[in-house]
Design a protein around this motif. Structure first.
Motif, PDB file in Angstrom:
ATOM      1  N   GLY A   1       0.549  -1.675  -0.436  1.00 57.05           N
ATOM      2  CA  GLY A   1       0.446   0.014  -0.289  1.00 57.05           C
ATOM      3  C   GLY A   1       0.669   1.151   0.112  1.00 57.05           C
ATOM      4  O   GLY A   1       0.555   2.396  -0.570  1.00 57.05           O
ATOM      5  N   GLN A   2       1.673   1.076   0.715  1.00 58.22           N
ATOM      6  CA  GLN A   2       2.936   2.658   0.640  1.00 58.22           C
ATOM      7  C   GLN A   2       3.580   2.650  -0.507  1.00 58.22           C
ATOM      8  O   GLN A   2       4.110   3.706  -0.445  1.00 58.22           O
ATOM      9  CB  GLN A   2       3.441   2.446   2.037  1.00 58.22           C
ATOM     10  N   THR A   3       4.195   1.526  -1.229  1.00 65.41           N
ATOM     11  CA  THR A   3       4.576   1.802  -2.615  1.00 65.41           C
ATOM     12  C   THR A   3       3.389   2.165  -3.617  1.00 65.41           C
ATOM     13  O   THR A   3       3.677   2.648  -4.360  1.00 65.41           O
ATOM     14  CB  THR A   3       5.037   0.377  -3.467  1.00 65.41           C
TER      15      THR A   3
ATOM     16  N   ARG B   1       1.660   4.654  -9.736  1.00 67.07           N
ATOM     17  CA  ARG B   1       1.892   3.130  -9.785  1.00 67.07           C
ATOM     18  C   ARG B   1       1.109   2.687  -9.075  1.00 67.07           C
ATOM     19  O   ARG B   1       0.923   2.663  -8.014  1.00 67.07           O
ATOM     20  CB  ARG B   1       3.451   3.228  -9.322  1.00 67.07           C
ATOM     21  N   GLN B   2       0.295   1.737  -9.457  1.00 69.65           N
ATOM     22  CA  GLN B   2       0.032   0.815  -8.860  1.00 69.65           C
ATOM     23  C   GLN B   2      -0.279  -0.634  -8.061  1.00 69.65           C
ATOM     24  O   GLN B   2       0.530  -1.424  -8.987  1.00 69.65           O
ATOM     25  CB  GLN B   2      -1.536   0.816  -9.548  1.00 69.65           C
ATOM     26  N   GLU B   3       0.941  -0.677  -6.952  1.00 69.36           N
ATOM     27  CA  GLU B   3       1.903  -2.486  -6.571  1.00 69.36           C
ATOM     28  C   GLU B   3       0.448  -3.133  -6.037  1.00 69.36           C
ATOM     29  O   GLU B   3       0.848  -4.441  -6.470  1.00 69.36           O
ATOM     30  CB  GLU B   3       2.883  -1.460  -5.343  1.00 69.36           C
ATOM     31  N   PHE B   4      -0.440  -2.791  -6.093  1.00 71.33           N
ATOM     32  CA  PHE B   4      -2.149  -3.915  -6.025  1.00 71.33           C
ATOM     33  C   PHE B   4      -2.173  -4.242  -7.135  1.00 71.33           C
ATOM     34  O   PHE B   4      -2.085  -5.759  -6.927  1.00 71.33           O
ATOM     35  CB  PHE B   4      -2.851  -3.379  -4.852  1.00 71.33           C
ATOM     36  N   ILE B   5      -1.806  -3.814  -8.172  1.00 70.26           N
ATOM     37  CA  ILE B   5      -2.489  -4.247  -9.744  1.00 70.26           C
ATOM     38  C   ILE B   5      -1.725  -4.939  -9.331  1.00 70.26           C
ATOM     39  O   ILE B   5      -2.012  -5.999 -10.065  1.00 70.26           O
ATOM     40  CB  ILE B   5      -2.899  -3.557 -10.238  1.00 70.26           C
ATOM     41  N   LEU B   6      -0.656  -4.764  -9.665  1.00 71.27           N
ATOM     42  CA  LEU B   6       1.319  -6.014  -9.569  1.00 71.27           C
ATOM     43  C   LEU B   6       0.965  -6.593  -8.900  1.00 71.27           C
ATOM     44  O   LEU B   6       1.345  -8.271  -9.421  1.00 71.27           O
ATOM     45  CB  LEU B   6       2.444  -4.921  -9.800  1.00 71.27           C
ATOM     46  N   LEU B   7       0.976  -6.912  -7.824  1.00 73.68           N
ATOM     47  CA  LEU B   7       0.897  -8.108  -6.974  1.00 73.68           C
ATOM     48  C   LEU B   7      -0.132  -9.195  -7.576  1.00 73.68           C
ATOM     49  O   LEU B   7      -0.612 -10.152  -7.846  1.00 73.68           O
ATOM     50  CB  LEU B   7       0.361  -7.673  -5.209  1.00 73.68           C
ATOM     51  N   SER B   8      -1.521  -8.575  -7.864  1.00 71.36           N
ATOM     52  CA  SER B   8      -2.677  -9.227  -8.265  1.00 71.36           C
ATOM     53  C   SER B   8      -2.453 -10.166  -9.208  1.00 71.36           C
ATOM     54  O   SER B   8      -2.094 -11.379  -9.719  1.00 71.36           O
ATOM     55  CB  SER B   8      -3.922  -8.429  -8.642  1.00 71.36           C
ATOM     56  N   ASP B   9      -1.710  -9.231 -10.604  1.00 66.67           N
ATOM     57  CA  ASP B   9      -1.292  -9.570 -12.098  1.00 66.67           C
ATOM     58  C   ASP B   9      -0.856 -10.670 -11.643  1.00 66.67           C
ATOM     59  O   ASP B   9      -0.242 -11.532 -12.378  1.00 66.67           O
ATOM     60  CB  ASP B   9      -0.369  -8.680 -12.557  1.00 66.67           C
ATOM     61  N   THR B  10       0.731 -10.709 -10.726  1.00 63.16           N
ATOM     62  CA  THR B  10       1.706 -11.525 -10.629  1.00 63.16           C
ATOM     63  C   THR B  10       1.505 -13.107  -9.518  1.00 63.16           C
ATOM     64  O   THR B  10       1.858 -14.155  -9.632  1.00 63.16           O
ATOM     65  CB  THR B  10       3.107 -11.559  -9.824  1.00 63.16           C
TER      66      THR B  10
ATOM     67  N   SER C   1      10.872  -6.543 -17.448  1.00 63.94           N
ATOM     68  CA  SER C   1      10.858  -6.821 -16.455  1.00 63.94           C
ATOM     69  C   SER C   1       9.838  -6.154 -15.745  1.00 63.94           C
ATOM     70  O   SER C   1       9.839  -4.408 -15.795  1.00 63.94           O
ATOM     71  CB  SER C   1      12.044  -7.096 -15.445  1.00 63.94           C
ATOM     72  N   ILE C   2       8.525  -6.362 -14.865  1.00 64.84           N
ATOM     73  CA  ILE C   2       8.433  -5.817 -14.072  1.00 64.84           C
ATOM     74  C   ILE C   2       8.931  -4.779 -12.915  1.00 64.84           C
ATOM     75  O   ILE C   2       9.989  -5.476 -12.999  1.00 64.84           O
ATOM     76  CB  ILE C   2       6.897  -6.372 -13.524  1.00 64.84           C
ATOM     77  N   PRO C   3       8.266  -4.023 -12.176  1.00 63.68           N
ATOM     78  CA  PRO C   3       9.156  -2.948 -11.084  1.00 63.68           C
ATOM     79  C   PRO C   3       9.393  -3.886 -10.172  1.00 63.68           C
ATOM     80  O   PRO C   3       8.621  -4.592  -9.591  1.00 63.68           O
ATOM     81  CB  PRO C   3       7.850  -2.186 -10.789  1.00 63.68           C
ATOM     82  N   MET C   4      11.050  -4.537 -10.197  1.00 65.71           N
ATOM     83  CA  MET C   4      11.217  -5.794  -9.316  1.00 65.71           C
ATOM     84  C   MET C   4      12.225  -4.648  -7.838  1.00 65.71           C
ATOM     85  O   MET C   4      12.537  -5.107  -6.656  1.00 65.71           O
ATOM     86  CB  MET C   4      12.701  -6.147  -9.532  1.00 65.71           C
ATOM     87  N   ASP C   5      11.338  -3.105  -7.979  1.00 62.34           N
ATOM     88  CA  ASP C   5      12.504  -2.158  -6.860  1.00 62.34           C
ATOM     89  C   ASP C   5      11.422  -2.270  -5.470  1.00 62.34           C
ATOM     90  O   ASP C   5      11.787  -1.468  -4.570  1.00 62.34           O
ATOM     91  CB  ASP C   5      12.858  -1.231  -7.009  1.00 62.34           C
ATOM     92  N   GLY C   6      10.449  -3.010  -5.570  1.00 61.90           N
ATOM     93  CA  GLY C   6       9.221  -2.368  -4.270  1.00 61.90           C
ATOM     94  C   GLY C   6       8.860  -4.504  -4.058  1.00 61.90           C
ATOM     95  O   GLY C   6       9.671  -5.080  -3.922  1.00 61.90           O
ATOM     96  N   PRO C   7       7.731  -4.522  -2.971  1.00 57.52           N
ATOM     97  CA  PRO C   7       7.457  -5.725  -2.310  1.00 57.52           C
ATOM     98  C   PRO C   7       7.375  -6.552  -2.720  1.00 57.52           C
ATOM     99  O   PRO C   7       7.627  -7.666  -2.374  1.00 57.52           O
ATOM    100  CB  PRO C   7       6.527  -4.537  -1.143  1.00 57.52           C
ATOM    101  N   VAL C   8       6.363  -6.076  -4.311  1.00 56.89           N
ATOM    102  CA  VAL C   8       6.081  -7.082  -4.920  1.00 56.89           C
ATOM    103  C   VAL C   8       7.285  -7.971  -5.651  1.00 56.89           C
ATOM    104  O   VAL C   8       7.310  -9.443  -5.726  1.00 56.89           O
ATOM    105  CB  VAL C   8       4.787  -7.057  -6.137  1.00 56.89           C
ATOM    106  N   GLY C   9       7.904  -7.398  -6.647  1.00 55.98           N
ATOM    107  CA  GLY C   9       9.219  -7.293  -7.150  1.00 55.98           C
ATOM    108  C   GLY C   9      10.122  -8.186  -5.866  1.00 55.98           C
ATOM    109  O   GLY C   9      10.551  -9.319  -6.036  1.00 55.98           O
TER     110      GLY C   9
END
Length: 307
Positions: free
Chosen positions: A66-68, A73-82, A199-207
């Motif tokens: 959430g903080q990312t 940038r939508q880190e939750f959508i990235l999480l849902s995708d991965t 590559s998907i963004p790998m600098d956050g919690p999902v990465g």
């Protein structure tokens, strides 16, 4: 209430107690979804014997996700995708169409509203030094009748493998994205550059999670499309470039053999025959009453941040 009237809950009965408190939820769909969510979440925790330390790690992870999230940038959508949830929702969504038409694909975390409008054959990329590519074809209904005036939204990476929103969040500086309109015969023509895998963004919690799972994090080269025509079901899809090494192991599970596009040199039928080109025809299903309520899997990050 006396102490004897206080229910003694345990690992099994706590689920029943939670569901009993939610039983009077007036919104029937909210009740249905949350009842199933609680049942499955509790069953998951029991199945893996989730420890307090692990539960706190999960809270920490979701807090970081959430903080990312930002307007860019939508880190939750990235999480849902991965984890394949976005793909699953799309697969189920396709089954609700009135007719079998072009299948959907992921909207992804890099969509933007209010993209610039272009005329047929215009170039959407600022930097074309690595060469241009033409996309062309028709948009029809399932009977093969052309859909005049259909809007085709397109967005993709530049030749460096980055989306504009990753390099410049200013919405006035959009690149490699735009909106085109089909002609009287349903034809469209777009000039762009060939996208590359990235590559998907790998600098956050999902990465970080993807790395811990020993996954490569790569997406095959693709071009996103969002197609609308009056009276027809909105199509969120993407074209995947033939020959990319990650077509079979896309880290967000978005690829489909039906959506693979082949880029050929000097197709004499292409309206821009001197450019490498790819022809792809799209078919739209008629819109149902339910389609207006279903929505998309994903949105402009800025719109979610403001919600």
């Amino acid at each position: 209430m006396s102490s004897s009237e206080i229910p003694e809950l345990d690992a099994e009965t706590v689920t029943v107690a939670v569901l009993a408190q939610m039983a009077y939820t007036p919104d029937t769909r909210l009740k249905e979804v949350m009842t199933a969510a609680v049942k499955h979440l509790h069953a998951f925790a029991r199945e893996v014997n989730l420890t307090p330390a692990e539960w706190l790690k999960a809270v920490e992870f979701f807090t970081k996700v959430g903080q990312t999230c930002t307007p860019d940038r939508q880190e939750f959508i990235l999480l849902s995708d991965t984890v394949g949830l976005s793909a699953l929702v799309h697969f189920m969504h396709d089954k609700t169409a009135l007719e079998d038409a072009t299948h959907s694909s992921l909207l992804g975390p890099f969509f933007r509203e209010n993209a610039p409008r272009f005329n047929a054959g215009d170039q959407i990329a600022r930097d074309t030094s690595d060469g241009e590519v033409a996309l062309w074809g028709r948009v029809t209904n399932t009977d093969g009748q052309p859909l005049s005036g259909a809007e085709i939204g397109i967005w993709q990476t530049a030749s460096n493998g980055l989306y504009d929103i990753q390099e410049d969040p200013n919405p006035d500086n959009m690149d490699c994205r735009g909106i085109f309109t089909t002609d009287a015969n349903g034809n469209y023509l777009i000039r762009t550059v060939k996208p590359v895998g990235y590559s998907i963004p790998m600098d956050g919690p999902v990465g970080a999670l993807v790395r811990r799972q020993n996954r490569h994090g790569m997406r095959p080269a693709h071009i996103h499309m969002l197609i609308n025509a009056s009276g027809y079901r909105e199509l969120v899809t993407a074209l995947y470039i033939k020959g990319d090494p990650h077509l079979s192991d896309d880290t967000v599970f978005g690829t489909s053999g039906e959506l693979v596009a082949n880029v050929t040199d000097h197709d004499p039928e292409c309206p821009l025959p001197n450019l490498p080109s790819s022809r792809f025809d799209f078919t739209l299903s008629r819109e149902s009453e339910a389609d207006r309520m279903l929505g998309r899997v994903g949105a402009d990050p800025a719109a979610i941040a403001q919600a």
